[in-house]
Every structure is written in C-alpha cells, then in structure tokens.
Design a protein around this motif. Structure first.
Motif, PDB file in Angstrom:
ATOM      1  N   HIS A   1      37.421  56.553  43.954  1.00 27.93           N
ATOM      2  CA  HIS A   1      38.748  56.334  44.541  1.00 27.93           C
ATOM      3  C   HIS A   1      39.443  55.125  43.923  1.00 27.93           C
ATOM      4  O   HIS A   1      40.193  54.418  44.590  1.00 27.93           O
ATOM      5  N   ALA A   2      39.211  54.914  42.639  1.00 25.42           N
ATOM      6  CA  ALA A   2      39.801  53.755  41.958  1.00 25.42           C
ATOM      7  C   ALA A   2      41.316  53.798  41.963  1.00 25.42           C
ATOM      8  O   ALA A   2      41.978  52.761  41.869  1.00 25.42           O
ATOM      9  N   GLU A   3      41.877  55.021  42.103  1.00 21.52           N
ATOM     10  CA  GLU A   3      43.332  55.147  42.100  1.00 21.52           C
ATOM     11  C   GLU A   3      43.981  54.451  43.296  1.00 21.52           C
ATOM     12  O   GLU A   3      45.192  54.207  43.304  1.00 21.52           O
ATOM     13  N   GLN A   4      43.161  54.081  44.306  1.00 18.18           N
ATOM     14  CA  GLN A   4      43.702  53.378  45.458  1.00 18.18           C
ATOM     15  C   GLN A   4      44.271  52.013  45.089  1.00 18.18           C
ATOM     16  O   GLN A   4      44.998  51.411  45.872  1.00 18.18           O
ATOM     17  N   VAL A   5      43.947  51.549  43.896  1.00 15.79           N
ATOM     18  CA  VAL A   5      44.467  50.259  43.454  1.00 15.79           C
ATOM     19  C   VAL A   5      45.989  50.282  43.361  1.00 15.79           C
ATOM     20  O   VAL A   5      46.654  49.252  43.484  1.00 15.79           O
ATOM     21  N   GLN A   6      46.570  51.456  43.173  1.00 20.82           N
ATOM     22  CA  GLN A   6      48.025  51.548  43.100  1.00 20.82           C
ATOM     23  C   GLN A   6      48.667  51.136  44.426  1.00 20.82           C
ATOM     24  O   GLN A   6      49.704  50.482  44.444  1.00 20.82           O
ATOM     25  N   LYS A   7      48.040  51.527  45.543  1.00 19.91           N
ATOM     26  CA  LYS A   7      48.534  51.096  46.844  1.00 19.91           C
ATOM     27  C   LYS A   7      48.364  49.592  47.004  1.00 19.91           C
ATOM     28  O   LYS A   7      49.216  48.911  47.588  1.00 19.91           O
ATOM     29  N   LEU A   8      47.251  49.084  46.468  1.00 18.49           N
ATOM     30  CA  LEU A   8      47.000  47.642  46.518  1.00 18.49           C
ATOM     31  C   LEU A   8      48.070  46.877  45.748  1.00 18.49           C
ATOM     32  O   LEU A   8      48.559  45.841  46.200  1.00 18.49           O
ATOM     33  N   MET A   9      48.457  47.407  44.600  1.00 20.66           N
ATOM     34  CA  MET A   9      49.468  46.756  43.771  1.00 20.66           C
ATOM     35  C   MET A   9      50.829  46.734  44.457  1.00 20.66           C
ATOM     36  O   MET A   9      51.606  45.801  44.280  1.00 20.66           O
ATOM     37  N   GLU A  10      51.099  47.762  45.255  1.00 20.87           N
ATOM     38  CA  GLU A  10      52.347  47.791  46.006  1.00 20.87           C
ATOM     39  C   GLU A  10      52.317  46.760  47.141  1.00 20.87           C
ATOM     40  O   GLU A  10      53.328  46.114  47.437  1.00 20.87           O
TER      41      GLU A  10
ATOM     42  N   PRO B   1      45.944  35.663  35.196  1.00 20.49           N
ATOM     43  CA  PRO B   1      45.971  35.636  36.671  1.00 20.49           C
ATOM     44  C   PRO B   1      46.710  36.813  37.299  1.00 20.49           C
ATOM     45  O   PRO B   1      46.508  37.109  38.479  1.00 20.49           O
ATOM     46  N   GLN B   2      47.542  37.501  36.510  1.00 24.76           N
ATOM     47  CA  GLN B   2      48.277  38.646  37.058  1.00 24.76           C
ATOM     48  C   GLN B   2      47.425  39.900  37.165  1.00 24.76           C
ATOM     49  O   GLN B   2      47.790  40.862  37.849  1.00 24.76           O
ATOM     50  N   ILE B   3      46.274  39.915  36.500  1.00 21.41           N
ATOM     51  CA  ILE B   3      45.407  41.090  36.510  1.00 21.41           C
ATOM     52  C   ILE B   3      44.494  41.046  37.740  1.00 21.41           C
ATOM     53  O   ILE B   3      43.993  39.995  38.118  1.00 21.41           O
ATOM     54  N   TYR B   4      44.287  42.205  38.351  1.00 21.58           N
ATOM     55  CA  TYR B   4      43.385  42.307  39.489  1.00 21.58           C
ATOM     56  C   TYR B   4      41.944  42.377  38.970  1.00 21.58           C
ATOM     57  O   TYR B   4      41.632  43.206  38.117  1.00 21.58           O
ATOM     58  N   THR B   5      41.091  41.502  39.475  1.00 18.75           N
ATOM     59  CA  THR B   5      39.683  41.524  39.066  1.00 18.75           C
ATOM     60  C   THR B   5      38.855  42.246  40.130  1.00 18.75           C
ATOM     61  O   THR B   5      39.171  42.222  41.320  1.00 18.75           O
ATOM     62  N   LYS B   6      37.781  42.871  39.672  1.00 17.11           N
ATOM     63  CA  LYS B   6      37.008  43.772  40.534  1.00 17.11           C
ATOM     64  C   LYS B   6      35.532  43.685  40.162  1.00 17.11           C
ATOM     65  O   LYS B   6      35.190  43.458  38.997  1.00 17.11           O
ATOM     66  N   SER B   7      34.667  43.889  41.140  1.00 14.25           N
ATOM     67  CA  SER B   7      33.238  43.927  40.857  1.00 14.25           C
ATOM     68  C   SER B   7      32.552  44.874  41.840  1.00 14.25           C
ATOM     69  O   SER B   7      33.146  45.283  42.851  1.00 14.25           O
ATOM     70  N   GLY B   8      31.312  45.235  41.521  1.00  9.11           N
ATOM     71  CA  GLY B   8      30.587  46.179  42.361  1.00  9.11           C
ATOM     72  C   GLY B   8      29.132  45.790  42.549  1.00  9.11           C
ATOM     73  O   GLY B   8      28.515  45.172  41.672  1.00  9.11           O
ATOM     74  N   ILE B   9      28.584  46.163  43.699  1.00 10.55           N
ATOM     75  CA  ILE B   9      27.187  45.901  44.039  1.00 10.55           C
ATOM     76  C   ILE B   9      26.545  47.213  44.478  1.00 10.55           C
ATOM     77  O   ILE B   9      27.140  47.979  45.242  1.00 10.55           O
ATOM     78  N   MET B  10      25.339  47.489  43.993  1.00  3.97           N
ATOM     79  CA  MET B  10      24.572  48.630  44.500  1.00  3.97           C
ATOM     80  C   MET B  10      23.440  48.077  45.362  1.00  3.97           C
ATOM     81  O   MET B  10      22.835  47.047  45.033  1.00  3.97           O
ATOM     82  N   VAL B  11      23.170  48.750  46.472  1.00  2.00           N
ATOM     83  CA  VAL B  11      22.162  48.262  47.410  1.00  2.00           C
ATOM     84  C   VAL B  11      21.073  49.317  47.603  1.00  2.00           C
ATOM     85  O   VAL B  11      21.224  50.463  47.199  1.00  2.00           O
ATOM     86  N   GLY B  12      19.992  48.889  48.202  1.00  2.00           N
ATOM     87  CA  GLY B  12      18.857  49.776  48.387  1.00  2.00           C
ATOM     88  C   GLY B  12      17.725  49.488  47.420  1.00  2.00           C
ATOM     89  O   GLY B  12      16.788  50.276  47.281  1.00  2.00           O
TER      90      GLY B  12
END
Length: 289
Positions: free
Chosen positions: A276-285, A192-203
C-alpha cells in the motif's frame, strides 16, 4: 516450518490479472521484488496493477539468511535498457505510484546509485504525475552515492532497518544498524523535502521493548514513515520464525509510532515495505512540502 495462524492467510489472487502484469514484466525483461522475494501480497498488488520493481538483479552480493533473493549467482553488468523498460512498464500499467528497489550491488563503486537515477529520469519522461519511491540498500556508507540518488528528487527515500540491533549479526550479517540510521539521517539533511521511510520485520526473536527502541531511534533521525510486518520463512533453508505476532500487537506498535511522531505507520502481520505504498500520496496532501 511452523503452521501459519489464521490472520496470516491471504485470499487467492485473480490469476487473470496477475498473469497480465507478469506478461508485461517478462516482455520488458524486468524483475519484481514481489516475485523474487516471494511476497505474500503478490496477488493483491498485481490484481491492483501495481508492482515493486527490482533493478540491477536478480543476483545479490549479500547473503542475508531471511531473504529469498538469489545470492549464489554472479551479478551481471548493468542493463542499459532497464531504465527505459521500467518506464515503459509504468506507462503500460498506468501506475500512479511506483516503488523501485534493488539487490545489493557492493561490486559497483556507487552501489548502483546511477542506475536508480536513470530509472527515475526515464519515468519522469513518460509520466510526470507518477510519484516515485526508492527503496535503497545502505550503499556501504557511500553518502556521495546517496546524494546522487537524492539529486533525482524521488518523493520517498526508503531504507529498511529490518530488525533490532541485537539480531543484526544473525539476520543482517553484512549490514550495520548505525549505518542504516545514518543513511536516513543523511538523506533528511541533504533533501529535507523528501519523505524518509523505513521498515521492520518481526517474529525473529525480538522483544517489544527492542522494537519500540528501534522506532524511537528512527524518529531520532526524523524518519517520516514506518512499516512493520511479520517475517515469514521463505523455505526451510532460511531463518526460522521464532514467533507469530498477533494483530493486536501490531495495533499497539502503530499507536506508539503515531504517538512519537511518525507521519504514517503501516503495521499489520502482512505489511511489507512496499505494501500500500501508494498511500503516501494522501500523506503528501496532508503534509505538503
């Protein structure tokens, strides 16, 4: 192929910086999804000294008709030096955040879980401050293998749903929508401490209502981070683009995603799962765990 609208045009990269990154990758015999999947953001990311590493490839055991990764070559034995070389690349490039993804390796009993772990372990040895995101395949529903990956404690566990359920047979013929949701649910339950992520492509012919339903399904399994981007046809042999989605629609999806509880939604035509995956660091803060 259809003509791309203005909002999908990217600036020409500074090839001197791109060449430097490529030189390091070739020297260490590493693959990147940036190159293998013909990502439109390769110039921006390489110029910033970042890359999403593609392990256990470049050959894939699945033949998804939207993807530019090679599925015609026979998968090779795992390279025992790959984790060491990947860690060395992280050190040379001085990465603050690294994304590790892979081809599908359905030929391996654990789907390649052990190689993910070795890569994480080697990176930790050379750079404790580097945050690590793993973008993993569905592992054919092997949740024991998923637990193995999670035991290495990456900061982010990413698995893409890619498209809406109605289009799975055409877009992801060897995938399963419910299995992808279950993977994310299992990951949250196990770690539960890990951030989970997913992605969708459209079009690809999906409707706004279908995209919103997938977003709600992802929140239903407590997915934290979502990316939405425009599908671009890599070549005439791949699936055709059914429509170019305007930036205003991506803004609407971003607002909706934030309203239903995603901690972060990155939504634009050029967004890719690792963009821009590095933005997760701001999210973690902002949302520490």
């Amino acid at each position: 192929m259809a003509v791309k609208p203005e909002w999908l045009r990217v600036k020409a990269p500074q090839w001197e910086r791109v060449g430097n990154v490529k030189e390091i990758l070739r020297d260490l015999n590493l693959n990147t999804v940036c190159e293998e999947a013909s990502c439109p953001n390769i110039g921006e990311c390489f110029n910033a000294g970042t890359a999403t590493f593609l392990i256990m490839g470049p050959a894939c055991t699945r033949a998804c008709p939207y993807c530019d990764i090679d599925f015609e070559k026979k998968p090779q034995a795992l390279d025992p030096l790959e984790p060491l070389n990947l860690a060395e690349a992280v050190r040379r490039l001085k990465l603050n955040h690294v994304v590790i993804t892979s081809v599908n390796r359905d030929d391996l009993p654990d789907g390649g879980a052990s190689q993910f772990v070795r890569c994480i372990q080697e990176i930790r040895k050379v750079s404790l401050k580097t945050t690590i995101e793993v973008l993993i395949p569905d592992l054919c529903g092997n949740w024991t293998a998923l637990e193995v990956i999670l035991s290495a404690n990456p900061e982010v566990l990413n698995h893409n749903t890619e498209t809406v359920p109605r289009l799975y047979r055409r877009v992801r013929p060897q995938g399963d929508y419910q299995r992808s949701l279950e993977l994310l649910q299992q990951a949250k339950g196990l770690s539960p401490q890990i951030y989970t992520k997913s992605g969708i492509m459209v079009g690809l012919g999906e409707t706004d209502e279908e995209v919103r339903q997938v977003m709600e399904d992802l929140r239903g399994v407590d997915c934290d981070i979502l990316t939405l981007g425009q599908y671009l046809q890599p070549s005439p042999k791949h699936l055709e683009v059914k429509g170019f989605i305007p930036p205003s629609q991506f803004d609407e999806w971003r607002k909706f995603g934030e309203e239903i509880g995603f901690l972060q939604v990155v939504s634009s035509p050029l967004t890719r799962s690792s963009y821009h995956a590095e933005q997760v660091q701001k999210l973690m803060e902002k949302y520490p765990r």
